[in-house]
Design a protein around this motif. Structure first.
Motif, PDB file in Angstrom:
ATOM      1  N   SER A  31      16.373 -55.713 -42.447  1.00  0.00           N
ATOM      2  CA  SER A  31      15.491 -55.254 -42.423  1.00  0.00           C
ATOM      3  C   SER A  31      14.466 -55.829 -41.484  1.00  0.00           C
ATOM      4  O   SER A  31      14.200 -55.264 -41.234  1.00  0.00           O
ATOM      5  CB  SER A  31      14.819 -55.359 -44.018  1.00  0.00           C
ATOM      6  N   THR A  32      14.216 -57.061 -42.113  1.00  0.00           N
ATOM      7  CA  THR A  32      13.296 -58.257 -40.879  1.00  0.00           C
ATOM      8  C   THR A  32      14.154 -57.879 -39.383  1.00  0.00           C
ATOM      9  O   THR A  32      12.899 -58.396 -38.356  1.00  0.00           O
ATOM     10  CB  THR A  32      13.481 -59.423 -41.722  1.00  0.00           C
ATOM     11  N   ILE A  33      15.594 -58.372 -39.215  1.00  0.00           N
ATOM     12  CA  ILE A  33      15.713 -58.539 -37.893  1.00  0.00           C
ATOM     13  C   ILE A  33      15.732 -57.380 -37.195  1.00  0.00           C
ATOM     14  O   ILE A  33      15.184 -56.744 -35.939  1.00  0.00           O
ATOM     15  CB  ILE A  33      17.363 -58.714 -37.823  1.00  0.00           C
ATOM     16  N   LEU A  34      15.772 -56.209 -37.726  1.00  0.00           N
ATOM     17  CA  LEU A  34      15.591 -54.615 -37.118  1.00  0.00           C
ATOM     18  C   LEU A  34      14.291 -54.108 -37.043  1.00  0.00           C
ATOM     19  O   LEU A  34      14.057 -53.875 -36.372  1.00  0.00           O
ATOM     20  CB  LEU A  34      16.541 -53.323 -38.334  1.00  0.00           C
ATOM     21  N   GLU A  35      13.889 -54.428 -38.006  1.00  0.00           N
ATOM     22  CA  GLU A  35      12.149 -54.082 -37.781  1.00  0.00           C
ATOM     23  C   GLU A  35      11.671 -54.790 -36.418  1.00  0.00           C
ATOM     24  O   GLU A  35      10.828 -54.853 -35.622  1.00  0.00           O
ATOM     25  CB  GLU A  35      11.282 -54.206 -39.355  1.00  0.00           C
ATOM     26  N   THR A  36      12.150 -56.722 -36.564  1.00  0.00           N
ATOM     27  CA  THR A  36      11.338 -57.445 -35.062  1.00  0.00           C
ATOM     28  C   THR A  36      11.748 -56.463 -34.196  1.00  0.00           C
ATOM     29  O   THR A  36      10.967 -56.626 -33.083  1.00  0.00           O
ATOM     30  CB  THR A  36      11.286 -58.558 -35.780  1.00  0.00           C
ATOM     31  N   TRP A  37      13.101 -56.106 -34.527  1.00  0.00           N
ATOM     32  CA  TRP A  37      14.181 -55.321 -32.605  1.00  0.00           C
ATOM     33  C   TRP A  37      13.321 -54.531 -32.000  1.00  0.00           C
ATOM     34  O   TRP A  37      12.615 -54.140 -31.327  1.00  0.00           O
ATOM     35  CB  TRP A  37      15.267 -55.557 -33.112  1.00  0.00           C
ATOM     36  N   PHE A  38      13.426 -53.835 -33.285  1.00  0.00           N
ATOM     37  CA  PHE A  38      12.783 -52.252 -32.862  1.00  0.00           C
ATOM     38  C   PHE A  38      11.275 -51.978 -32.621  1.00  0.00           C
ATOM     39  O   PHE A  38      10.463 -52.063 -31.449  1.00  0.00           O
ATOM     40  CB  PHE A  38      12.543 -51.049 -34.187  1.00  0.00           C
ATOM     41  N   ALA A  39      10.505 -53.508 -33.418  1.00  0.00           N
ATOM     42  CA  ALA A  39       9.221 -53.957 -32.547  1.00  0.00           C
ATOM     43  C   ALA A  39       8.786 -54.124 -31.988  1.00  0.00           C
ATOM     44  O   ALA A  39       7.998 -53.691 -30.262  1.00  0.00           O
ATOM     45  CB  ALA A  39       7.959 -53.975 -33.747  1.00  0.00           C
ATOM     46  N   SER A  40       9.639 -55.173 -30.774  1.00  0.00           N
ATOM     47  CA  SER A  40       9.660 -55.564 -29.366  1.00  0.00           C
ATOM     48  C   SER A  40       9.978 -54.853 -28.327  1.00  0.00           C
ATOM     49  O   SER A  40      10.464 -54.403 -27.280  1.00  0.00           O
ATOM     50  CB  SER A  40      10.808 -57.290 -29.333  1.00  0.00           C
ATOM     51  N   GLY A  42       9.759 -51.549 -28.829  1.00  0.00           N
ATOM     52  CA  GLY A  42       8.121 -50.006 -28.634  1.00  0.00           C
ATOM     53  C   GLY A  42       8.860 -49.284 -29.744  1.00  0.00           C
ATOM     54  O   GLY A  42       8.777 -47.687 -29.268  1.00  0.00           O
ATOM     55  N   TYR A  43      10.220 -49.073 -30.469  1.00  0.00           N
ATOM     56  CA  TYR A  43      10.286 -48.026 -30.885  1.00  0.00           C
ATOM     57  C   TYR A  43       9.683 -48.207 -32.765  1.00  0.00           C
ATOM     58  O   TYR A  43       9.488 -46.760 -32.977  1.00  0.00           O
ATOM     59  CB  TYR A  43      11.825 -48.336 -31.517  1.00  0.00           C
ATOM     60  N   LEU A  44       9.016 -49.166 -33.199  1.00  0.00           N
ATOM     61  CA  LEU A  44       7.826 -49.416 -34.074  1.00  0.00           C
ATOM     62  C   LEU A  44       6.449 -50.091 -33.635  1.00  0.00           C
ATOM     63  O   LEU A  44       6.995 -50.631 -32.279  1.00  0.00           O
ATOM     64  CB  LEU A  44       8.430 -50.324 -34.608  1.00  0.00           C
ATOM     65  N   PRO A  45       5.754 -50.035 -33.968  1.00  0.00           N
ATOM     66  CA  PRO A  45       4.394 -50.263 -33.921  1.00  0.00           C
ATOM     67  C   PRO A  45       4.312 -51.734 -34.105  1.00  0.00           C
ATOM     68  O   PRO A  45       5.065 -52.256 -34.594  1.00  0.00           O
ATOM     69  CB  PRO A  45       3.219 -49.077 -33.784  1.00  0.00           C
ATOM     70  N   SER A  46       3.707 -52.506 -33.218  1.00  0.00           N
ATOM     71  CA  SER A  46       3.721 -53.691 -33.735  1.00  0.00           C
ATOM     72  C   SER A  46       3.129 -54.524 -34.878  1.00  0.00           C
ATOM     73  O   SER A  46       2.497 -53.213 -35.009  1.00  0.00           O
ATOM     74  CB  SER A  46       2.810 -54.931 -32.380  1.00  0.00           C
ATOM     75  N   GLN A  47       3.163 -55.565 -35.177  1.00  0.00           N
ATOM     76  CA  GLN A  47       2.846 -55.738 -36.501  1.00  0.00           C
ATOM     77  C   GLN A  47       1.036 -56.537 -36.363  1.00  0.00           C
ATOM     78  O   GLN A  47       0.390 -56.925 -37.138  1.00  0.00           O
ATOM     79  CB  GLN A  47       3.469 -56.824 -37.498  1.00  0.00           C
ATOM     80  N   GLN A  48       0.940 -56.413 -35.496  1.00  0.00           N
ATOM     81  CA  GLN A  48      -0.736 -57.094 -35.247  1.00  0.00           C
ATOM     82  C   GLN A  48      -1.917 -55.767 -35.784  1.00  0.00           C
ATOM     83  O   GLN A  48      -1.683 -54.959 -35.431  1.00  0.00           O
ATOM     84  CB  GLN A  48      -0.819 -57.247 -33.461  1.00  0.00           C
ATOM     85  N   GLU A  49      -2.741 -56.955 -36.035  1.00  0.00           N
ATOM     86  CA  GLU A  49      -3.878 -56.509 -36.298  1.00  0.00           C
ATOM     87  C   GLU A  49      -4.713 -56.517 -36.270  1.00  0.00           C
ATOM     88  O   GLU A  49      -4.618 -57.048 -35.017  1.00  0.00           O
ATOM     89  CB  GLU A  49      -4.052 -56.990 -38.393  1.00  0.00           C
ATOM     90  N   GLY A  50      -6.102 -56.084 -36.354  1.00  0.00           N
ATOM     91  CA  GLY A  50      -6.784 -55.229 -34.700  1.00  0.00           C
ATOM     92  C   GLY A  50      -7.687 -54.522 -34.751  1.00  0.00           C
ATOM     93  O   GLY A  50      -7.677 -53.650 -36.724  1.00  0.00           O
ATOM     94  N   MET A  51      -8.820 -54.072 -34.873  1.00  0.00           N
ATOM     95  CA  MET A  51     -10.288 -53.482 -35.406  1.00  0.00           C
ATOM     96  C   MET A  51      -9.907 -52.269 -34.823  1.00  0.00           C
ATOM     97  O   MET A  51      -9.283 -52.177 -33.330  1.00  0.00           O
ATOM     98  CB  MET A  51     -11.590 -54.074 -34.682  1.00  0.00           C
ATOM     99  N   ARG A  52      -9.923 -51.253 -36.019  1.00  0.00           N
ATOM    100  CA  ARG A  52     -10.050 -49.928 -35.216  1.00  0.00           C
ATOM    101  C   ARG A  52     -11.221 -49.522 -33.653  1.00  0.00           C
ATOM    102  O   ARG A  52     -12.102 -50.127 -34.386  1.00  0.00           O
ATOM    103  CB  ARG A  52     -10.531 -48.685 -36.325  1.00  0.00           C
ATOM    104  N   PRO A  53     -10.333 -48.725 -32.659  1.00  0.00           N
ATOM    105  CA  PRO A  53     -11.227 -48.356 -32.021  1.00  0.00           C
ATOM    106  C   PRO A  53     -12.935 -47.781 -32.378  1.00  0.00           C
ATOM    107  O   PRO A  53     -14.186 -48.175 -32.045  1.00  0.00           O
ATOM    108  CB  PRO A  53     -10.704 -47.215 -31.158  1.00  0.00           C
ATOM    109  N   GLU A  54     -12.943 -47.079 -33.839  1.00  0.00           N
ATOM    110  CA  GLU A  54     -14.401 -46.181 -33.618  1.00  0.00           C
ATOM    111  C   GLU A  54     -14.675 -47.347 -34.594  1.00  0.00           C
ATOM    112  O   GLU A  54     -16.227 -47.510 -34.877  1.00  0.00           O
ATOM    113  CB  GLU A  54     -13.946 -45.446 -35.095  1.00  0.00           C
ATOM    114  N   ASP A  55     -14.705 -49.033 -34.986  1.00  0.00           N
ATOM    115  CA  ASP A  55     -15.302 -49.865 -35.108  1.00  0.00           C
ATOM    116  C   ASP A  55     -15.646 -50.419 -33.996  1.00  0.00           C
ATOM    117  O   ASP A  55     -16.046 -51.772 -35.060  1.00  0.00           O
ATOM    118  CB  ASP A  55     -14.391 -50.627 -36.549  1.00  0.00           C
TER     119      ASP A  55
END
Length: 62
Positions: A31-40, A42-55
């Motif tokens: 699951s971890t390998i697939l999630e990492t591959w899919f995210a890298s 462009g099939y899944l959004p990256s796991q990066q956290e950030g501020m929402r644009p409205e904030d």
């Protein structure tokens, strides 16, 4: 899948699990390998956290 191909994949999976002590099961590793591959790729959004644009406002600028 051919036996040779399956053996290579299984060996790689075992190595991955050995290198990632927090991975408890084969299924978690897959699951971890697939999630990492899919995210890298462009099939899944990256796991990066950030501020929402409205904030965002001028006080957030560095």
């Amino acid at each position: 899948m051919t036996e040779l191909y399956a053996e290579k994949i299984e060996d790689a999976l075992k190595s991955y699990i050995a290198d990632h002590p927090g991975t408890l099961t084969r299924e978690q590793a897959i699951s971890t390998i697939l999630e990492t591959w899919f995210a890298s790729h462009g099939y899944l959004p990256s796991q990066q956290e950030g501020m929402r644009p409205e904030d965002l406002d001028a006080s957030n600028d560095d």
